[in-house]
Design an enzyme around this catalytic site. Structure first.
Site, short mmCIF file in Angstrom:
data_model
loop_
_atom_site.label_atom_id
_atom_site.label_comp_id
_atom_site.label_asym_id
_atom_site.label_seq_id
_atom_site.Cartn_x
_atom_site.Cartn_y
_atom_site.Cartn_z
N ILE A 19 0.83 -1.21 0.00
CA ILE A 19 0.00 0.00 0.00
C ILE A 19 0.87 1.26 0.00
CG2 ILE A 19 -1.89 1.20 1.19
CD1 ILE A 19 -2.57 -1.58 2.44
N ASN A 39 12.59 -0.54 5.80
CA ASN A 39 13.73 -1.44 6.14
C ASN A 39 13.71 -2.70 5.27
OD1 ASN A 39 11.61 -2.91 7.07
ND2 ASN A 39 12.28 -3.04 9.21
N SER A 131 -6.78 -0.73 10.62
CA SER A 131 -7.36 -1.93 9.97
C SER A 131 -8.74 -2.24 10.50
CB SER A 131 -6.44 -3.13 10.23
OG SER A 131 -7.09 -4.34 9.89
N TYR A 155 -2.08 -8.69 16.36
CA TYR A 155 -1.96 -7.70 15.26
C TYR A 155 -3.03 -6.61 15.40
CZ TYR A 155 -3.00 -5.51 10.84
OH TYR A 155 -3.29 -4.56 9.90
N LYS A 159 -2.97 -2.34 16.32
CA LYS A 159 -3.59 -1.24 15.57
C LYS A 159 -4.51 -0.43 16.50
CE LYS A 159 -1.68 -1.84 11.58
NZ LYS A 159 -0.76 -0.82 11.04
N TYR A 183 -8.68 0.15 6.98
CA TYR A 183 -8.91 -0.49 5.67
C TYR A 183 -9.69 -1.77 5.86
CZ TYR A 183 -4.13 1.42 5.19
OH TYR A 183 -2.98 2.17 5.25
N ASN A 185 -10.36 -4.98 2.95
CA ASN A 185 -9.38 -5.93 2.38
C ASN A 185 -8.66 -5.37 1.15
OD1 ASN A 185 -11.07 -7.45 4.23
ND2 ASN A 185 -9.95 -9.24 3.44
N ASP A 301 -11.53 -16.75 11.70
CA ASP A 301 -12.27 -16.08 10.62
C ASP A 301 -13.69 -15.76 11.07
OD1 ASP A 301 -10.32 -15.89 8.77
OD2 ASP A 301 -10.96 -17.54 7.51
C1 WQD Z 1 -10.53 -13.35 3.07
C2 WQD Z 1 -11.55 -14.46 2.94
C3 WQD Z 1 -11.07 -16.36 4.33
C4 WQD Z 1 -7.37 -17.48 2.23
C5 WQD Z 1 -6.86 -10.20 6.64
C6 WQD Z 1 -6.44 -9.64 7.95
C7 WQD Z 1 -6.84 -8.20 8.07
C8 WQD Z 1 -6.38 -7.42 6.86
C9 WQD Z 1 -6.81 -8.07 5.56
C10 WQD Z 1 -4.43 -6.17 7.46
C11 WQD Z 1 -11.92 -15.10 4.28
C12 WQD Z 1 -10.98 -16.74 2.86
C13 WQD Z 1 -8.53 -16.84 2.66
C14 WQD Z 1 -7.46 -18.75 1.61
C15 WQD Z 1 -9.85 -18.68 1.87
N1 WQD Z 1 -4.98 -7.25 6.89
N2 WQD Z 1 -9.75 -17.43 2.47
N3 WQD Z 1 -8.71 -19.31 1.45
O1 WQD Z 1 -8.73 -12.65 6.89
O2 WQD Z 1 -10.45 -11.08 5.80
O3 WQD Z 1 -8.26 -10.18 6.55
O4 WQD Z 1 -6.31 -9.42 5.59
O5 WQD Z 1 -4.97 -5.22 7.93
O6 WQD Z 1 -6.24 -7.70 9.22
O7 WQD Z 1 -7.12 -10.37 8.94
O8 WQD Z 1 -8.35 -11.67 4.57
O9 WQD Z 1 -7.68 -12.69 2.43
O10 WQD Z 1 -7.03 -13.86 4.59
O11 WQD Z 1 -9.43 -13.86 3.85
O12 WQD Z 1 -10.96 -19.21 1.72
O13 WQD Z 1 -6.45 -19.38 1.21
O14 WQD Z 1 -10.98 -15.50 2.15
O15 WQD Z 1 -11.71 -17.38 5.08
O16 WQD Z 1 -13.30 -15.44 4.23
P1 WQD Z 1 -9.03 -11.48 6.01
P2 WQD Z 1 -8.03 -13.06 3.83
#
Ligand code: WQD
Length: 348
Positions: A19, A39, A131, A155, A159, A183, A185, A301
């Site tokens: 980002i 870094n 976040s 984490y 934040k 943010y 996703n 999740d």
């Molecule tokens: C999205 C969806 C999973 C991987 C995370 C952090 C959050 C932020 C954004 C920093 C969910 C599903 C995922 C996979 C899947 N980061 N999934 N198979 O967990 O919503 O948020 O990233 O700020 O802090 O928690 O993002 O992309 O991991 O998951 O089915 O291999 O995809 O269950 O429903 P998430 P994600």
């Protein structure tokens, strides 16, 4: 050392990250002078080279760890800094559970040091990278900024703690202006195909993982559960294009002085997309059906996280412009042009 240039600059920490790099490109295109620091913990010098290729103007860059206060102090002596956008942090939820102290050091301790150095140099304008994960499990969507914060992992707690630090500093000293951007996703890539999400190792997040399946680096996508209370049973999220996110940071900088104190603003589209819908959209973008299978839910999740973006529109004049098809197309283009990520370049 006296300042080498009196024109005000924006200091961007984490400038070569996913980002941060897109935000530098946006700030430079809008005419800002940018001083980037990083870094390279979660990026590389090649990311800086690519950022310079994409940006139509150059930026100053210093390799440093934001926890190094002497190095930070030197930056504020060399340049006149008008404001700071603070991205530098660790951001993997699962990793934060395994190494909480490292997360509190890199995310909270570093922010404390940055705020101190800023105040010592009379710089009190800050946009902070927060976040949606601080909301934790919510009772309903879309989520507004007054939804109670219930962070559920180290984490997201870092934040939340940084937001509290900024709120207390702003309450004590009205000269401060700070906005924390929550943010949802972040996904996608710069349309040039030169900048994008290039996580080290196995991607935690669904979009880079999908992109790696599409380019043949991963065998299939594991869908983490299809028994959620959502329309098709898979997890629903508010995916936001990284270019929209970058613009949101510039607009937050532009609106910092509208009112003193600390404000929090959600950055999301307000539209939820399920994992199955994302899979279909990415298949359409790359022109092939992507192998996948359903596996049990991932611990931690939640079913659905979708933003209410009203405040971003009213306070910052910001609205996301890219849809999920464009997010997938740009993410696919970046992955197709960089099958092994940034480090696949000749002589890497
Ligand atoms: C999205 C969806 C999973 C991987 C995370 C952090 C959050 C932020 C954004 C920093 C969910 C599903 C995922 C996979 C899947 N980061 N999934 N198979 O967990 O919503 O948020 O990233 O700020 O802090 O928690 O993002 O992309 O991991 O998951 O089915 O291999 O995809 O269950 O429903 P998430 P994600």
């Amino acid at each position: 050392m006296m300042s080498t240039d009196r024109a005000g600059a924006i200091l961007v920490t984490g400038a070569t990250g996913f980002i941060g790099s897109h935000t530098c490109v946006d700030l430079l295109a809008a005419g800002h002078r940018v001083v980037g620091v990083d870094n390279f913990l979660n990026s590389s010098p090649r990311a800086l080279d690519r950022l310079r290729k994409v940006a139509d103007r150059d930026l100053d860059f210093v390799r440093l760890d934001v926890r190094d206060r002497d190095a930070l102090d030197e930056v504020f002596r060399r340049w006149k800094i008008d404001g700071v956008v603070h991205f530098a942090a660790r951001k993997a939820v699962g990793e934060s559970v395994e190494m909480p102290l490292e997360y509190y050091d890199t995310n909270v301790n570093a922010t404390l040091g940055l705020v101190r150095v800023m105040a010592e140099h009379d710089v009190r304008r800050l946009v902070f990278s927060s976040s949606c994960s601080i909301y934790g499990t919510v009772d309903r969507v879309p989520i507004t900024e007054d939804t109670p914060a219930r962070p559920t992992n180290p984490y997201s707690r870092t934040k939340w703690m940084c937001e509290q630090i900024l709120a207390d500093v702003c309450a004590q000293d009205p000269a401060w202006h700070a906005i924390s951007l929550r943010y949802f996703n972040p996904v996608g890539a710069h349309p040039s195909g030169l900048l994008g999400e290039d996580p080290r190792g196995v991607p935690n997040n669904v979009m880079p993982y999908l992109a790696q399946v599409a380019v043949g680096r991963r065998a299939e996508l594991a869908i983490f559960g299809d028994d959620y209370p959502t329309p098709d049973g898979t997890g629903v999220r508010d995916y936001i294009h990284v270019v929209d996110l970058a613009e949101g940071h510039r607009l937050a900088l532009d609106h910092l002085d509208d009112q003193p104190g600390h404000r929090v603003v959600n950055l999301g589209t307000g539209t939820g997309t399920s994992v199955r819908e994302l899979l279909d959209a990415f298949s359409a973008a790359c022109g092939r059906t992507l192998p996948h299978r359903v596996v049990p839910r991932r611990p931690g999740d939640v079913a659905a996280l979708v933003a209410d973006p009203t405040l971003a529109r009213e306070a910052l004049g910001w609205t996301a412009r890219h849809d999920i098809a464009r997010m997938c197309r740009d993410a696919w283009e970046f992955q197709r042009l960089n099958p092994a990520g940034y480090d696949d370049e000749e002589g890497a």
